[in-house]
Scaffold this motif. Sequence first.
Motif, mmCIF file in Angstrom:
data_model
loop_
_atom_site.group_PDB
_atom_site.id
_atom_site.type_symbol
_atom_site.label_atom_id
_atom_site.label_comp_id
_atom_site.label_asym_id
_atom_site.label_seq_id
_atom_site.Cartn_x
_atom_site.Cartn_y
_atom_site.Cartn_z
ATOM 1 N N ASN A 158 0.650 -1.218 0.331
ATOM 2 C CA ASN A 158 -0.317 0.069 0.254
ATOM 3 C C ASN A 158 0.963 0.967 0.737
ATOM 4 N N VAL B 137 -8.162 1.379 -0.985
ATOM 5 C CA VAL B 137 -7.481 1.611 -2.431
ATOM 6 C C VAL B 137 -7.156 0.162 -2.282
ATOM 7 N N GLU C 16 -4.858 -5.725 -9.285
ATOM 8 C CA GLU C 16 -5.897 -4.555 -9.191
ATOM 9 C C GLU C 16 -6.120 -3.545 -9.328
ATOM 10 N N PHE C 17 -6.287 -2.273 -9.078
ATOM 11 C CA PHE C 17 -6.811 -1.465 -9.105
ATOM 12 C C PHE C 17 -8.161 -1.099 -10.123
ATOM 13 N N LYS C 18 -9.200 -1.148 -9.727
ATOM 14 C CA LYS C 18 -10.265 -1.156 -10.485
ATOM 15 C C LYS C 18 -11.875 0.072 -10.549
ATOM 16 N N GLU C 19 -10.905 1.367 -10.739
ATOM 17 C CA GLU C 19 -12.367 2.424 -10.391
ATOM 18 C C GLU C 19 -13.318 2.933 -9.762
ATOM 19 N N ASP C 20 -13.083 2.871 -8.768
ATOM 20 C CA ASP C 20 -14.335 2.826 -7.775
ATOM 21 C C ASP C 20 -15.602 4.026 -7.770
ATOM 22 N N LEU D 47 1.718 2.275 -3.425
ATOM 23 C CA LEU D 47 0.906 2.851 -4.335
ATOM 24 C C LEU D 47 1.343 4.377 -4.447
ATOM 25 N N GLN E 154 -3.184 8.000 -4.739
ATOM 26 C CA GLN E 154 -2.013 7.291 -5.714
ATOM 27 C C GLN E 154 -0.765 8.596 -6.686
ATOM 28 N N ASN F 9 -10.020 -3.153 -2.436
ATOM 29 C CA ASN F 9 -10.034 -2.645 -3.846
ATOM 30 C C ASN F 9 -9.197 -3.838 -4.082
ATOM 31 N N ILE F 10 -8.153 -2.990 -4.179
ATOM 32 C CA ILE F 10 -6.413 -4.196 -5.548
ATOM 33 C C ILE F 10 -6.443 -5.964 -4.555
#
Length: 441
Positions: free
Chosen positions: A30, A344, A354-358, A33, A296, A347-348
């Motif tokens: 984290n 975040v 993989e980070f997906k737009e939230d 990132l 990020q 989410n990953i």
Amino acid sequence: MQYVPNIIFVGLLIFGIGFFAKNVGKLKRNIFLGKDTDVSDNKPQRWKNMARIALGQTKMVVRPIAGFLHIVVYIGFVIINIEVLEIIIDGISGTHRIFAFLGPVYDFLIASFEILALLVIIAVVAFWVRRNVIKLKRFLKPEMEGWPKKDGNLILYIELVLMFLFLTMNATDFQLQQLGAAHYTQAGAFPVSGLLVPLFDGMQESSLILIERTAWWLHIAGILFFLNYLYYSKHLHILLAFPNTFYGKLTPKGQFPNSDIVTKEVKMMMDPDADPFAASAEDAPDPEKFGASDVQDLNWVQLLNAYTCTECGRCTSECPANQTGKKLSPRKIMMDTRDRLEEVGKNIDANKGEFKEDGKQLLGDYITNEELWACTSCNACVEACPVSIDPLSIIMDMRQYLVMEQSAAPSDLNNMMGNIENNGAPWPFNQMDRLNWSQES
């Protein structure tokens, strides 16, 4: 059958340390990132800062009462946990007080541990009173409602339980030594737990062994629980204060970093011989997002800062904007950054790395424009922090995003920047008219 306790102990140890290692990996992931930043300069000064601030606790004692109590708990916990080494060796090998061969040195160590345990109990009770009876103002801010308040108290309860288990373990051990129980080596001095011995007078040896063993198992299990609880608690600073102070800012507090792209633009504007059209498309820098709107966009040292926050509130209590009733709380800035970073990270984890737009970001969903523009950039919060956290750097990066990406600065600030661009000064006067005041009689 005689090896069953040893096997159970090893299993508990592997599970506790393994879970801790997993959390450390997640924590490292984290933090990194964030954007890369160069903090490799002046290492001698960085080591000095870490030794002075993190190890020496020099900024804690600025507030003498809280500082002294914190040092007692800090030293007590560090030194008492040297005893954990003996517990681990005894648990694995099936021995009891394996360091007893040290003789008088061992007696001194155990006596020191007990006195420190008593001091920790006194300090923890004082901390609890300050939070829940006296109710210091800095612990009553809006960001401290709910889990942060519960977390602060829970840590105090855990520390109390661990200290009482330690003293109970020693008191019953001492009683068993006096009774000549098998396996209980005559070793140690017990100035504090010895006072608890009358509570166990008249008990049978089997009952004393049950209490001693229960306290012993709960003590080591409690330490492993506490170790793994750190990741979910503000007490993560126990581990992160050292790297955080090492990577702390070394430049003067009033010095802000420049954007390389903006610096090149300004230099080109000031160079009369420069051709603004000389740079080819291939040489042009890649488009860069100015400032920060989400975690990020911050650098990894800023994210390390967020995880290191102790939630002590010294920054907020020193903030002039907060003192005058503004919504800004530097502590909340750090807590919000950490909360968003955790979101975040989850989410990953949920999306296989993989980070997906939230549809969320730090700016707006956690930290408001009003909070950011309330800051006077005075650096009082940075000066007050006992572990070298820099809330102002996050505020300034988010302000830069508002100004350079969204043109969302307050109208007065927009007017000032327009004047600087057009007149070379913050005032709405043409450069040729600036000295007219000197001609007035």
